[in-house]
Enzyme design. Structure first.
Site, mmCIF file in Angstrom:
data_model
loop_
_atom_site.group_PDB
_atom_site.id
_atom_site.type_symbol
_atom_site.label_atom_id
_atom_site.label_comp_id
_atom_site.label_asym_id
_atom_site.label_seq_id
_atom_site.Cartn_x
_atom_site.Cartn_y
_atom_site.Cartn_z
ATOM 1 N N THR A 13 97.892 69.133 67.188
ATOM 2 C CA THR A 13 99.096 68.448 67.659
ATOM 3 C C THR A 13 99.861 69.306 68.667
ATOM 4 O O THR A 13 100.155 68.876 69.786
ATOM 5 C CB THR A 13 100.007 68.122 66.453
ATOM 6 N N ALA A 33 108.403 80.306 86.941
ATOM 7 C CA ALA A 33 107.888 81.583 86.428
ATOM 8 C C ALA A 33 107.692 82.614 87.542
ATOM 9 O O ALA A 33 107.645 83.808 87.283
ATOM 10 C CB ALA A 33 106.572 81.338 85.700
ATOM 11 N N GLY A 134 111.438 73.272 66.213
ATOM 12 C CA GLY A 134 110.560 72.699 67.233
ATOM 13 C C GLY A 134 111.014 72.977 68.646
ATOM 14 O O GLY A 134 111.052 74.124 69.092
ATOM 15 N N ILE A 136 114.012 72.633 70.065
ATOM 16 C CA ILE A 136 115.393 73.083 70.328
ATOM 17 C C ILE A 136 115.369 74.592 70.638
ATOM 18 O O ILE A 136 114.847 75.365 69.837
ATOM 19 C CB ILE A 136 116.310 72.856 69.100
ATOM 20 N N LYS A 205 111.988 79.089 58.272
ATOM 21 C CA LYS A 205 112.787 79.016 59.499
ATOM 22 C C LYS A 205 114.140 79.709 59.308
ATOM 23 O O LYS A 205 114.637 80.394 60.200
ATOM 24 C CB LYS A 205 112.980 77.550 59.901
HETATM 25 N N1 HSE Z 1 106.933 69.909 58.816
HETATM 26 C C1 HSE Z 1 107.864 70.385 59.772
HETATM 27 C C2 HSE Z 1 109.072 69.440 59.741
HETATM 28 C C3 HSE Z 1 107.231 70.422 61.138
HETATM 29 O O1 HSE Z 1 108.981 68.356 59.170
HETATM 30 O O2 HSE Z 1 110.112 69.800 60.284
HETATM 31 C C4 HSE Z 1 107.988 71.251 62.147
HETATM 32 O O3 HSE Z 1 108.118 72.590 61.769
#
Ligand code: HSE
Length: 437
Positions: A13, A33, A134, A136, A205
């Site tokens: 993905t 760049a 992700g 952000i 995270k």
């Molecule tokens: N499984 C994670 C989520 C994917 O649902 O946020 C992104 O890290």
């Protein structure tokens, strides 16, 4: 100037998205760049080259170590996930003097200290923007944009799957298991969905965010982690009646005696912007002393949103290839030699407010017993509602909101309330944060 050569490990993905974005936006990216960026080597299990334009012109292998060992590759982009063989691949790439970009939150949260130390010795960079929220750019925002501030706290919705489940429960009254199944089908959930619903993904995270906010080494094992699987439709409804939403938050806070790192369902006032972040979207609210509150919102998962962060890291590495390593942005925002040994607090020592729901006999003196126990533990009540139970005759659901108290005191109070003859079952406890200044 000679283009920078990129090797991608994993064409799933995120890997597929990264490849597509690099190809589609090649001209724009190289203008930013300062030199061309080309994918020269890809490791993937099954490649259908028709899906990826021009893939037939580059080297493809099933053995990720071939990419890592390729002397032509300057930047290794690790998008396989997990620890094994990701850790070995990353360390091997660093050992060979290659820069690394990864989206692997578990790897950075658990092995980041070792990886950064190896990278500093070799003078190479490790980019991991895609590991948190992700697409952000939250790491860049905290590490660079807020570099002049002292950060007091941050609170984030950093797992899209969990937020999707809570939103669907709240807005459509759907059942937990049905929504989880849909999140899996949409490709948001982790390979092991318990990582999403039990808060492990969010804890990975949060460990990273906590380190870059406060300049401490990564300490994933100290993050208090509680999932959302015990949240019922009933709790979502009661919270709403009281003017709150339940969100699965990762919270990092600088307290007097140390740092709080905790992931748990949280009641937050419905008027806060972050309470209205719904579906798979992510958001991180940061409170910094000079700037005040800022909210970073966007897609926290998905192919091209995550690729956006991966590619930004590749551009960053490309731009700074010629800079001396000590002049680059440090991995954990603070210089490695200046990381602090501020302790991460045990959950017992955390002070917060609470939502409590319990099932009690509908008879005189019950509420008095409960409030006496709370009073003995110095717990002050902010609001209370009592509803006749629909399921069990002659009992009532009692919902209480409390003011701030140490978790240690709340644990004692809950133990005593649960041991009352007039109270049946467990007390449901959800922590509550005002998220004001
Ligand atoms: N499984 C994670 C989520 C994917 O649902 O946020 C992104 O890290």
């Amino acid at each position: 100037m000679k283009p920078v050569n990129v090797g991608i490990l994993g064409l799933g993905t995120v890997g597929g998205g990264t490849y597509r974005v690099l190809m589609r936006n090649a001209d724009e990216i190289s203008r930013r760049a300062g030199r061309g960026i080309q994918v020269t080597h890809v490791a993937a299990r099954d490649v259908k080259s028709s899906e990826f334009k021009e893939l037939d012109k580059i080297k493809i292998t099933q053995d990720a170590f071939e990419v890592v060992n390729d002397p032509e590759v300057d930047i290794v982009v690790e998008l396989i996930g997990g620890y094994d063989p990701a850790l070995e691949l990353v360390l091997k790439a660093i050992e060979q003097g290659k820069h690394v970009v990864t989206a692997n939150k578990a790897l950075i949260a658990v092995h980041g200290n070792e990886i950064f130390s190896a990278a500093s010795k070799k003078g190479v960079m490790v980019g991991f923007e895609a590991a948190v929220a992700g697409g952000i750019p939250i790491i860049k925002a905290i590490r660079e944009g807020l570099a002049g501030n002292r950060i007091s706290w941050l609170a984030g919705i950093i797992n899209g799957t969990g937020n999707f489940i809570l939103t669907e429960m709240q807005e459509k009254g759907r059942k937990f298991t049905d929504v989880l199944k849909e999140a899996q089908e949409l490709g948001y959930a982790e390979a092991d969905p318990s990582f999403d619903v039990e808060g492990i993904d969010a804890a990975h995270k949060l460990a990273i965010l906590g380190s870059i906010a406060f300049g401490v080494p990564l300490q994933f094992e100290k993050v208090y982690t509680e999932g959302i699987s015990h949240i019922t439709r009933e709790d979502v409804d009661y919270a709403e009646q009281l003017g709150y939403r339940i969100k699965h938050l990762g919270i990092a806070r600088k307290a007097d005696k140390g740092i709080e790192l905790r992931v748990h369902p949280t009641l937050i006032p419905e008027k806060r912007l972050i309470a209205n972040v719904n579906g798979v979207m992510n958001a991180v609210l940061v409170y910094a002393d000079a700037l005040g509150p800022t909210l970073y919102y966007g897609a926290g998962a998905g192919s091209e949103p995550t690729a956006s962060a991966v590619v930004a890291d590749i551009v960053d590495v490309t731009r700074t290839l010629t800079a001396d390593s000590e002049n680059r942005v440090p991995h954990l925002a603070f210089q490695a030699s200046s990381l602090a040994d501020t302790p991460v607090l045990n959950m017992d020592e955390v002070s917060t407010s609470y939502y409590l729901r319990l099932q009690a006999a509908d008879e005189p003196g019950v509420i008095a017993d409960i409030t006496r126990i709370l009073g003995d533990q110095k717990i002050s009540i902010e609001a209370m509602i009592q509803k006749e139970s629909k399921n069990i005759e002659q009992t009532a659901s009692v919902i209480l909101l409390t003011h701030q108290v140490l978790e240690r005191n709340m644990n004692l109070a809950i133990q005593q309330i649960e041991s009352l003859d007039s109270v049946s079952g467990k007390v449901c406890r959800i922590r509550m944060e005002s998220l004001g200044s």
